[in-house]
Design an enzyme around this catalytic site. Structure first.
Site, PDB file in Angstrom:
ATOM      1  N   SER A 184      -8.418 -27.056 -15.206  1.00  0.00           N
ATOM      2  CA  SER A 184      -9.889 -27.027 -16.167  1.00  0.00           C
ATOM      3  C   SER A 184     -10.231 -26.000 -16.560  1.00  0.00           C
ATOM      4  O   SER A 184      -9.489 -24.869 -16.295  1.00  0.00           O
ATOM      5  CB  SER A 184     -10.482 -27.792 -15.579  1.00  0.00           C
ATOM      6  N   LYS A 185     -10.725 -25.780 -17.579  1.00  0.00           N
ATOM      7  CA  LYS A 185     -11.374 -24.580 -18.760  1.00  0.00           C
ATOM      8  C   LYS A 185     -11.644 -23.384 -17.512  1.00  0.00           C
ATOM      9  O   LYS A 185     -10.937 -21.859 -18.524  1.00  0.00           O
ATOM     10  CB  LYS A 185     -12.743 -25.272 -19.389  1.00  0.00           C
ATOM     11  N   ARG A 186     -11.639 -23.412 -16.520  1.00  0.00           N
ATOM     12  CA  ARG A 186     -11.964 -22.091 -16.012  1.00  0.00           C
ATOM     13  C   ARG A 186     -11.414 -21.785 -14.963  1.00  0.00           C
ATOM     14  O   ARG A 186     -11.418 -20.345 -15.380  1.00  0.00           O
ATOM     15  CB  ARG A 186     -13.593 -22.283 -15.409  1.00  0.00           C
ATOM     16  N   HIS A 187     -10.037 -22.285 -15.633  1.00  0.00           N
ATOM     17  CA  HIS A 187      -9.013 -21.240 -15.013  1.00  0.00           C
ATOM     18  C   HIS A 187      -8.153 -20.365 -16.131  1.00  0.00           C
ATOM     19  O   HIS A 187      -6.995 -19.740 -16.477  1.00  0.00           O
ATOM     20  CB  HIS A 187      -7.533 -22.262 -14.751  1.00  0.00           C
ATOM     21  N   GLY A 188      -8.711 -21.224 -17.546  1.00  0.00           N
ATOM     22  CA  GLY A 188      -7.755 -21.278 -19.207  1.00  0.00           C
ATOM     23  C   GLY A 188      -7.655 -21.765 -20.048  1.00  0.00           C
ATOM     24  O   GLY A 188      -8.400 -22.647 -19.880  1.00  0.00           O
TER      25      GLY A 188
END
Ligand code: GLU
Length: 470
Positions: free
Chosen positions: A238-242
Site C-alpha cells: 500500500s501507499k505507506r510502502h512507497g
C-alpha cells in the site's frame, strides 16, 4: 478461443498489484492468440470517478497492455443486470429480503453471543407473509443449502467450500442497483470469458459466483487467483510502502517494459532468467507455474531491472521514453547533439530516465557556475596549466572525434609529464560543470568543440579568480 479480462473498479489509482494481474491476463490471452477485455466495474456510483477511469486508461496504454475488446462499462449494462435479476426471481432462485439493518445487527450480535460465525440466517428465504411497511427490500440469491462448491483453481489448486458456510448473497441493493458478485458473473458469462484471472482477495467470492453460474445455467470459466503483492513488512502493498500507482512509476522514469518485466517475475519464474523482453514474456509465461504464495515488492530489484532495460533497449525506444523527461526539464534537444547519441552515452550508468535527463543537461544548456564541491576539488591552481594545454590541443583539432579527443588529452598529459587524471578531472568539471560524467572523450565529443573551448576558458577564469582572491 481463450478470452481473459481485466476488470478494475475505478475508485482510485491503478495499483501496481492490479497491474500484475492485468499483465498475467494479457500475457495469457496473447500467448494463446485469444482476446483480452477491459471492463470498467463502475457500479459503485459513489466511489467511482472519471479521474480514476482516465488513470486506468493512461496506465494500461503506457504499459502497452492493449485490450482487444471493450472497454465495457458496467453502468451501461444496468438493464441487462435487471433482466437477469428478474429471471432469478421468476425462477424462485432469488427473493426479497426485508430485514432492516438494525434487525441484521441484532441477528449477528446474537450469533456472536452463541459463538457462531455471523451470517445471514435466511429469514426471508421462504417468506410469504405481508411485507413490513416502509422497508425497501434488497434481493438475495438462494444459495444452495447443501453440498460443496469446488473451485479447481489453476494457481491455488482445488479449494472446497461447503454451502453451509455461504449465506444468501445480496444481488440487488435496496435502491435496485446490482452488486459486484452478480454483475461480474453476468459479464463474464455474456462476454464469454474463458479464464477469470484475478487477485486472490476475490477467492472468497468465487464459490458464491460459481453457484450463481449454475443458477443461470451458464458454463463455468476457469479460475486463476493470483496471490497478493506484499510490502517489505509482510502486509499488503500500500501507499505507506512507497509508490503503488502505476503512473507514479511512469513519472519516476521507469521504462514500461522494465516495470512489466519486474511484475512478471514477481510470483513467476522461468529457469533463472531475470530479464525478459515483452516477446519473451509472451512466449514463456505459464499460468500453471504462478506461485501460489504471495510475493514481496522490492524497489531495489525494480531499479536494477530498469537499469538493465535502459542499457539494452533499442535506442529509438529509449529516446522516445526519455523525450518527455527532457521536456520536463526544459531541455531542447535541437539545441545540442542528437539525443540518441547522448542517450547512448548516458545509459551505461542511469537507473532511471530521470537520472538520464539530469545527466543530459550540460549537453544542451550552458551553465554559469560550476558545482561547488567539484570545483573546489578540481579547479585549483595546479589545474590551470593542464587546462590551457588541453585547450590548445582541442583548438587545433580538425577532426573532432572521440579518438582524436582522447589523443589530445593524452598528449597534453604527456607534454606536462603528469597523469591523465590530472588533466581529465579538471577538464570534466570544466566542460560538464560537475565531477561526474560518462567517459570524458565521448562526452567532449558530443558537447562539441566550440562549447568545450568556451567552457574551458570559463574554468581557467574561475581558477585565476580563485588565485587572486586567495
Ligand atoms: N472489480 C474488481 C476489483 O477491482 C475485480 C473483479 C474481478 O476481477 O472479478 O477488485
Amino acid at each position: 478461443m481463450v478470452k481473459t479480462r481485466f476488470a478494475p473498479s475505478p475508485t482510485g489509482y491503478l495499483h501496481i498489484g492490479g497491474v500484475r494481474t492485468a499483465l498475467y491476463s494479457w500475457l495469457y490471452a496473447k500467448q494463446k492468440g485469444g482476446d483480452f477485455i477491459l471492463r470498467i466495474e463502475d457500479t459503485d456510483l459513489e466511489r467511482s470517478t472519471q479521474e480514476s477511469v482516465d488513470a486506468i486508461m493512461e496506465g494500461m496504454e503506457w504499459l502497452g497492455l492493449e485490450h482487444t475488446e471493450g472497454p465495457y462499462y458496467q453502468t451501461q449494462r444496468f438493464d441487462r443486470y435487471k433482466a437477469v435479476i428478474q429471471q432469478l426471481m421468476d425462477n424462485d432462485l432469488a427473493y426479497y429480503c426485508y430485514a432492516t439493518s438494525e434487525e441484521l445487527d441484532d441477528m449477528r450480535e446474537q450469533q456472536r453471543e452463541r459463538g457462531e460465525k455471523p451470517r445471514y440466517d435466511g429469514r426471508y428465504r421462504n417468506f410469504t407473509g405481508t411485507p413490513p411497511e416502509g422497508v425497501k427490500p434488497v434481493i438475495r440469491f438462494k444459495n444452495p443449502l447443501d453440498g460443496d462448491v469446488v473451485i479447481d483453481d489453476i494457481v491455488k489448486g482445488k479449494v472446497t467450500v461447503s454451502n453451509k458456510e455461504l449465506d444468501d448473497l445480496i444481488i440487488a441493493r435496496s435502491d435496485g442497483t446490482p452488486t459486484y458478485n452478480l454483475t461480474v458473473v453476468v459479464d463474464d458469462w455474456d462476454m464469454k470469458v474463458t479464464h477469470v484471472i484475478r487477485g486472490d482477495d476475490h477467492l472468497n467470492n468465487t464459490p458464491r459466483q460459481i453457484n450463481l453460474y449454475h443458477a443461470l445455467g451458464a458454463s463455468l470459466p476457469k479460475f486463476a487467483h493470483i496471490p497478493m503483492v506484499l510490502g517489505p513488512d509482510g502486509s499488503r502493498l500500500s501507499k505507506r510502502h512507497g509508490a503503488v500507482s502505476v503512473l507514479q512509476y511512469k513519472e519516476e522514469g521507469f521504462l514500461p517494459e522494465a516495470l512489466l518485466n519486474y511484475l512478471v517475475r514477481l510470483g513467476w519464474s522461468y529457469k533463472d532468467q531475470e530479464i525478459f523482453s515483452i516477446q519473451e514474456m509472451i512466449e514463456h509465461f505459464d499460468l500453471e507455474t504462478v506461485n501460489s504464495a504471495p510475493s514481496t515488492f522490492n524497489t531495489e530489484k525494480l531499479l536494477w531491472i530498469n537499469q538493465q532495460h535502459i542499457q539494452n533497449t533499442d535506442i529509438e525506444n529509449l529516446v522516445k521514453n526519455l523525450a518527455p523527461f527532457m521536456q520536463a526539464k526544459d531541455l531542447d534537444a535541437t539545441q545540442g547533439p542528437d539525443l540518441a547519441l547522448v542517450a547512448d552515452l548516458l545509459r551505461e550508468r542511469a537507473k532511471t530516465l530521470i537520472e538520464m535527463a539530469d545527466g543530459a543537461v550540460y549537453f544542451y544548456q550552458d551553465f554559469k557556475s560550476f558545482e561547488e564541491g567539484a570545483a573546489k576539488k578540481h579547479l585549483r591552481g595546479v589545474a590551470e596549466e593542464p587546462l590551457q594545454k588541453v585547450q590548445e590541443k582541442f583548438a587545433a583539432l580538425s577532426d573532432w572525434s572521440k579518438e582524436a579527443i582522447h589523443h589530445a588529452i593524452q598528449e597534453a598529459a604527456d607534454e606536462l609529464e603528469i597523469g591523465m587524471g590530472k588533466v581529465g578531472m579538471p577538464l570534466r568539471v570544466a566542460i560538464t560543470g560537475g565531477g561526474q560524467s560518462p567517459s570524458i572523450d565521448g562526452t567532449a565529443e558530443l558537447i562539441g568543440q566550440q562549447r568545450c573551448l568556451d567552457r574551458i576558458s570559463m574554468a581557467i577564469e574561475y581558477i585565476q579568480e580563485r588565485i587572486k582572491n586567495a
